[in-house]
Structures are given as structure tokens and as C-alpha cells.
Design a protein around this motif. Structure first.
Motif, short mmCIF file in Angstrom:
data_model
loop_
_atom_site.label_atom_id
_atom_site.label_comp_id
_atom_site.label_asym_id
_atom_site.label_seq_id
_atom_site.Cartn_x
_atom_site.Cartn_y
_atom_site.Cartn_z
N TYR A 70 -0.68 -6.06 15.23
CA TYR A 70 -0.96 -4.76 15.85
C TYR A 70 0.25 -3.85 15.79
O TYR A 70 0.15 -2.67 15.42
N VAL A 71 1.41 -4.38 16.15
CA VAL A 71 2.64 -3.58 16.18
C VAL A 71 2.96 -3.04 14.78
O VAL A 71 3.31 -1.86 14.61
N ILE A 72 2.83 -3.88 13.77
CA ILE A 72 3.10 -3.46 12.40
C ILE A 72 2.10 -2.38 11.97
O ILE A 72 2.48 -1.37 11.35
N SER A 73 0.84 -2.58 12.29
CA SER A 73 -0.20 -1.61 11.92
C SER A 73 0.08 -0.25 12.54
O SER A 73 -0.01 0.79 11.87
N LYS A 74 0.41 -0.25 13.81
CA LYS A 74 0.70 0.99 14.52
C LYS A 74 1.94 1.67 13.93
O LYS A 74 1.98 2.91 13.79
N PHE A 75 2.93 0.88 13.57
CA PHE A 75 4.16 1.42 12.98
C PHE A 75 3.87 2.16 11.67
O PHE A 75 4.32 3.29 11.47
N TYR A 76 3.11 1.55 10.78
CA TYR A 76 2.82 2.19 9.49
C TYR A 76 1.91 3.40 9.67
O TYR A 76 2.04 4.40 8.96
N ARG A 77 1.00 3.33 10.61
CA ARG A 77 0.10 4.46 10.86
C ARG A 77 0.87 5.67 11.35
O ARG A 77 0.66 6.79 10.87
N THR A 108 4.37 6.11 11.49
CA THR A 108 5.61 6.47 10.78
C THR A 108 5.34 7.08 9.42
O THR A 108 6.01 8.04 9.01
N TYR A 109 4.35 6.55 8.72
CA TYR A 109 4.09 7.00 7.35
C TYR A 109 2.77 7.76 7.20
O TYR A 109 2.34 8.06 6.09
N ASP A 110 2.13 8.05 8.33
CA ASP A 110 0.88 8.81 8.33
C ASP A 110 -0.17 8.16 7.43
O ASP A 110 -0.87 8.84 6.68
N MET A 111 -0.27 6.84 7.48
CA MET A 111 -1.25 6.10 6.70
C MET A 111 -2.50 5.82 7.55
O MET A 111 -2.41 5.76 8.78
N PHE A 112 -3.64 5.68 6.88
CA PHE A 112 -4.87 5.36 7.59
C PHE A 112 -4.91 3.85 7.80
O PHE A 112 -5.31 3.08 6.93
N VAL A 113 -4.46 3.43 8.99
CA VAL A 113 -4.42 2.01 9.35
C VAL A 113 -5.20 1.84 10.65
O VAL A 113 -4.72 2.21 11.72
N ALA A 114 -6.42 1.33 10.55
CA ALA A 114 -7.29 1.18 11.71
C ALA A 114 -7.34 -0.28 12.14
O ALA A 114 -7.22 -1.20 11.32
N THR A 115 -7.52 -0.51 13.43
CA THR A 115 -7.65 -1.88 13.93
C THR A 115 -8.87 -2.00 14.84
O THR A 115 -9.32 -1.02 15.44
N ALA A 116 -9.38 -3.23 14.91
CA ALA A 116 -10.44 -3.56 15.86
C ALA A 116 -10.00 -4.79 16.63
O ALA A 116 -9.60 -5.80 16.03
N ILE A 133 0.83 -1.20 0.00
CA ILE A 133 0.00 0.00 0.00
C ILE A 133 0.87 1.25 0.00
O ILE A 133 0.62 2.20 -0.75
N LYS A 134 1.89 1.25 0.83
CA LYS A 134 2.79 2.42 0.92
C LYS A 134 3.44 2.71 -0.43
O LYS A 134 3.57 3.86 -0.83
N GLN A 135 3.84 1.67 -1.13
CA GLN A 135 4.52 1.86 -2.41
C GLN A 135 3.56 2.24 -3.54
O GLN A 135 3.90 3.06 -4.40
N LEU A 136 2.36 1.67 -3.55
CA LEU A 136 1.42 1.93 -4.65
C LEU A 136 0.59 3.18 -4.42
O LEU A 136 0.46 4.03 -5.31
N ASN A 137 0.00 3.30 -3.23
CA ASN A 137 -0.85 4.45 -2.93
C ASN A 137 -1.10 4.53 -1.42
O ASN A 137 -2.03 3.89 -0.90
N PRO A 138 -0.31 5.30 -0.69
CA PRO A 138 -0.44 5.36 0.77
C PRO A 138 -1.75 5.99 1.25
O PRO A 138 -2.00 6.01 2.46
N LYS A 139 -2.57 6.47 0.32
CA LYS A 139 -3.87 7.04 0.72
C LYS A 139 -4.96 5.96 0.84
O LYS A 139 -6.06 6.24 1.31
#
Length: 325
Positions: free
Chosen positions: A155-162, A164-172, A109-115
Motif C-alpha cells: 500500500y505504501v509503495i502504491s501510494k508513493f508512486y501515485r 510522487t509520479y502522478d501515475m494511475f495506481v489504484a488499490t482495493a 512501469i515508470k521507466q517504460l511507460n508511466p501512463k
């Protein structure tokens, strides 16, 4: 029209999510792996309304291709190995498909379209031997199975990308959620299906493990509605999703048999092989954050859920729930 890509669309959660998003006007795309090609019963009623793509969480090239071709606005990752018991026998696979694959997806996602907005389901099992009850989003993790450890990694990976890269990464952080689409190797469906077969005279007994475990059970489709709500928030965040009440396995068994007028003591046998190497404390969550953010208020509770599943399993053996006077 918004486009969505659902990873694991053939499973319980993925198929309900597809229904929810179709109802909301999305163009729905789904990724399914080779081992699921003969197991598409959960989406057979949707095949003319969705687009399916071949791929696998363990194959980065297929993930890259599908995300690139679909160009989704949102991605929901409902694909992993989510059976705790199986995770003890498939440890390497568990860590890879449930944990490391999340990093694979987010990097694509980060490489193709971080939005692109991304949703990652977690599990109450991450709390394991919980440090507090009820659990909150800030409760420390204490996993007690390879499955739970893999979800902590997710969870740790999701939080890192959210962050560090200001990506919309939500978890439940989903607590147990069931439905008639649960596979038979899961406790709740094993019970309701066995009760239906015993009631129909097709089975003599039901073997189970620990009946004392206290579990928070909710309805899968309702939780998938919640996944969508989480993705519509102005800012990505983490939310506990549960009913806030627990019932023992014994209660699930008793209520299931009682619904068809049978005494479980005559049919249930305890088999030590179903006991797990490690056990968790009582897992029940505090839903205040989700309630305040988007009005989460679970409607489907314990008895309604059992009846819903029993009705489906009785139908399969040509029976219906007996009427009560």
C-alpha cells in the motif's frame, strides 16, 4: 482493443479476472511462474483465448521484458503469497514477493511507460487489531502477521508512486473472498471439500483450529468485476471491497454440514496446531466509498457462496446436494 497484463493469472483471482476482461473485449496476457506450470487448471478453458508469458515477481528482468513486449494499457497484480499461515514460516519470501515486488513492478512501469494503469490488491488483514469497526479507507493499519505487514508495504509503495509520479495506481482492500477455485489449504475450501468427502464416505473427520473467528466472506469473481470498475474511475484511489457482514468459522462449518444433512459435532475435531500466533479483531468494512463511486453492491452472500463451493466439491466425489422437501 485494450491490452491487459495479469500477474498471477493461474490463481483464483487471476483466472476470474481473465474471464471478466475477456468478456469486456480485452486482449489478455498473463504472467505465470515456473512453479505454476503444472497447475494451470483454473485457466485451461482459456488457453486458446489468452497469451501466457514466463516470469516471476522476484525476477526484475523477466518483469521488464514482459511489460516491454506486451505494452499493456492496464496491469493487475494478482500474484503474491496470500496465505496468512504460510507467511509465518516464509517471512523473507513473504516480504519480498508481496511487498517489495510492488516497487519492482511500479519502477518498471515508470521507466517504460508511466501512463500504464496499475491495480494493486490489498487485504483486510492490514487492519489486524482494528482501531475501529467497521473499517474505512482511513482506518489506521495494525497488521498481525508477516503477510499483513507485506500488504501494508504494498500500500505504501502504491501510494508513493501515485502521488510522487502522478501515475494511475489504484488499490482495493479486499476482505476474504472465496470460490470453487480456492486451494484446499484455505479454511473455506478445506471445509467444503471435507464435507463432500465425509458425505461420500471417503473421510472420517475434519480437523480445524479457532471456530470463533468472525469473517466477512465474499465471492471472488464478483470482486474481480469490482477490480475492473476501480480501474475505470477517472482518478486512481483506494477502496474497501467486502460484503459488510460477518459470519463465524463455526457458522461456515455448520452451514456446510447442514447442506448435506450431517451433524458437524460428529465429525469436527479441534487441533491446536491450526491456531495462529496472533489474532485479529473482527474485520468488517464500510463500502460507502465504493458504492458512491461506482455503485458497488455485492450480490453473492454467505449461504449462496457455500452452496456454490459445495456443489463443485460434491461433483468431484460423484455426489450432488440433497434435495430439500
Amino acid at each position: 482493443m485494450r491490452k491487459v497484463l495479469i500477474l498471477g493469472i493461474t490463481g483464483q483471482d487471476g483466472s476470474y479476472l481473465a474471464e471478466v476482461l475477456l468478456e469486456k473485449g480485452y486482449e489478455v496476457h498473463g504472467l505465470y511462474r515456473k512453479s505454476a506450470t503444472g497447475n494451470t487448471r483454473n485457466i485451461e478453458h482459456l488457453v486458446d483465448k489468452i497469451t501466457l508469458h514466463r516470469g516471476d515477481l522476484l525476477d526484475a528482468t523477466s518483469l521488464y521484458r514482459v511489460v516491454k513486449d506486451v505494452e499493456p494499457d492496464e496491469i493487475y497484480n494478482e500474484a503474491d503469497q496470500d496465505h496468512v499461515g504460510w507467511s509465518y514460516d516464509m517471512v523473507d519470501f513473504q516480504y519480498n514477493v508481496t511487498g517489495a515486488a510492488v516497487g519492482r513492478i511500479l519502477e518498471i512501469i515508470k521507466q517504460l511507460n508511466p501512463k500504464i494503469k496499475y491495480f494493486q490488491p490489498l487485504s483486510s488483514n492490514i487492519f489486524g487489531k482494528a482501531m475501529e469497526t467497521p473499517q474505512k479507507e482511513t482506518t489506521p493499519f495494525y497488521p498481525q502477521s508477516p503477510y499483513a505487514c507485506a500488504k501494508v508495504l504494498a500500500y505504501v509503495i502504491s501510494k508513493f508512486y501515485r502521488e510522487t509520479y502522478d501515475m494511475f495506481v489504484a488499490t482495493a482492500i479486499f476482505y476474504n473472498h472465496e470460490s470453487p477455485r480456492r486451494p484446499e489449504e484455505y479454511l473455506t475450501r478445506k471445509v467444503t471439500k471435507s464435507v463432500a468427502r465425509i458425505y461420500a464416505g471417503l473421510q472420517n473427520e475434519l480437523e480445524l483450529g479457532d471456530l470463533s473467528a468472525q469473517i466477512d466472506w465474499g465471492y471472488a469473481k464478483e470482486y474481480m468485476e469490482t477490480a475492473w470498475s476501480i480501474m475505470q474511475q477517472p482518478k486512481a484511489d483506494d477502496y474497501i471491497i467486502c460484503t459488510g457482514e460477518t459470519h463465524s468459522v463455526q457458522e461456515w462449518v455448520d452451514e456446510s454440514f447442514a447442506a448435506v444433512g450431517l451433524n458437524p459435532k460428529q465429525y469436527v475435531k479441534i487441533n491446536p496446531k491450526f491456531l495462529r500466533p496472533a489474532t485479529t479483531t473482527v474485520l468488517v468494512g464500510d463500502i460507502s466509498k465504493a458504492k458512491n463511486a461506482f455503485g458497488f453492491n455485492p450480490q453473492f452472500k454467505f449461504k449462496e457462496l457455500i452452496r456454490l463451493m459445495l456443489e463443485e466439491d460434491l461433483k468431484a466425489v460423484g455426489k450432488t446436494l440433497p434435495t430439500t422437501s
